[in-house]
Design an enzyme around this catalytic site. Structure first.
Site, PDB file in Angstrom:
ATOM      1  N   SER A   1       0.803  -1.219   0.000  1.00  0.00           N
ATOM      2  CA  SER A   1       0.000   0.000   0.000  1.00  0.00           C
ATOM      3  C   SER A   1       0.839   1.274   0.000  1.00  0.00           C
ATOM      4  CB  SER A   1      -0.945   0.020   1.211  1.00  0.00           C
ATOM      5  OG  SER A   1      -0.220   0.094   2.418  1.00  0.00           O
TER       6      SER A   1
ATOM      7  N   LYS B   1       0.694   4.536   7.084  1.00  0.00           N
ATOM      8  CA  LYS B   1       0.063   5.399   6.085  1.00  0.00           C
ATOM      9  C   LYS B   1       0.525   6.844   6.282  1.00  0.00           C
ATOM     10  CE  LYS B   1      -2.762   2.364   4.112  1.00  0.00           C
ATOM     11  NZ  LYS B   1      -2.094   1.178   4.704  1.00  0.00           N
TER      12      LYS B   1
END
Length: 224
Positions: free
Chosen positions: A145, A183
């Site tokens: 990701s 993230k």
């Protein structure tokens, strides 16, 4: 001689490093230059590298160093703030081969696994030059990701323990006390947005109270 966009990007990178000690993300560079895609940022970065105005620091995600500036730009840049709580830019010097620090290795950072459940006694040897001030730990990255920030499956993320974050920083976030994820942190009013760096994934939005900051990315180690 630099093009206007190259000059603008170099000035933005230099200003951000002077203010925070951390390179801007590709998203931040794209937004600052009003570009439509990250590919334009990659081309500008490549051009600045070829002209030896900047270089990428090895084994570190989103780490750039400004090597030189066009005439007049250095005088216009703001001085770095004297705030010890902010990340500081450290001059990269060759470290002795035995200059290593052992930090805790807390396992793989994967959806559904709280950071607390990853605590263990295993150590991870890290070159001292990769770490700045503060307490650190390591996590093995699972998934793709964050590939557009140069963070790949199987990499080891070096995390500085902090409990607060600023927009654009890559953090370890614990959602609802259960799900840990790596993230980019963004604020949207009373909401927190966690951005992936992969077009195949969508941003995640949560109420502020649901997200706890567990640490900030300090570097990446990749084994071949």
């Amino acid at each position: 001689m630099l093009t206007p966009k190259q000059h603008e990007l170099l000035a933005f990178i230099h200003q951000r490093l002077s203010e925070t000690g951390i390179s801007p993300s590709f998203d931040e560079m794209r937004e600052a230059l009003d570009l439509k895609s990250k590919s334009g940022v990659h081309r500008l970065i490549g051009a600045l590298e070829e002209r030896e105005f900047i270089r990428r620091l090895p084994n570190r995600a989103r780490a750039l160093e400004v090597l030189k500036l066009p005439e007049g730009m250095a005088e216009a840049a703001p001085p770095a703030p004297a705030n010890e709580d902010r990340p500081r830019r450290v001059e990269v010097v060759p470290a002795p081969a035995n200059d290593v620090i052992e930090i805790p290795l807390h396992g793989r950072i994967a959806a559904g696994t709280p950071i607390e459940a990853l605590q263990g006694n295993e150590g991870f040897a890290v070159p001292a030059a990769l770490l700045g001030p503060g307490e650190h730990y390591a996590l093995e990255v699972a998934g793709d990701s964050m590939v557009e920030e140069g963070i790949l499956d199987g990499d080891f993320a070096l995390i500085r323990k902090v409990d607060q974050a600023r927009d654009g920083e890559i953090i370890v976030a614990l959602v609802d006390g259960e799900e840990a994820t790596l993230k980019t942190y963004r604020r949207e009013g009373q909401m927190v947005r966690l951005d992936p760096a992969n077009a195949a994934y969508s941003p995640q939005r949560y109420e502020e109270g649901r997200v706890a900051v567990q640490g900030r990315l300090a570097g990446i180690i990749r084994r071949y």
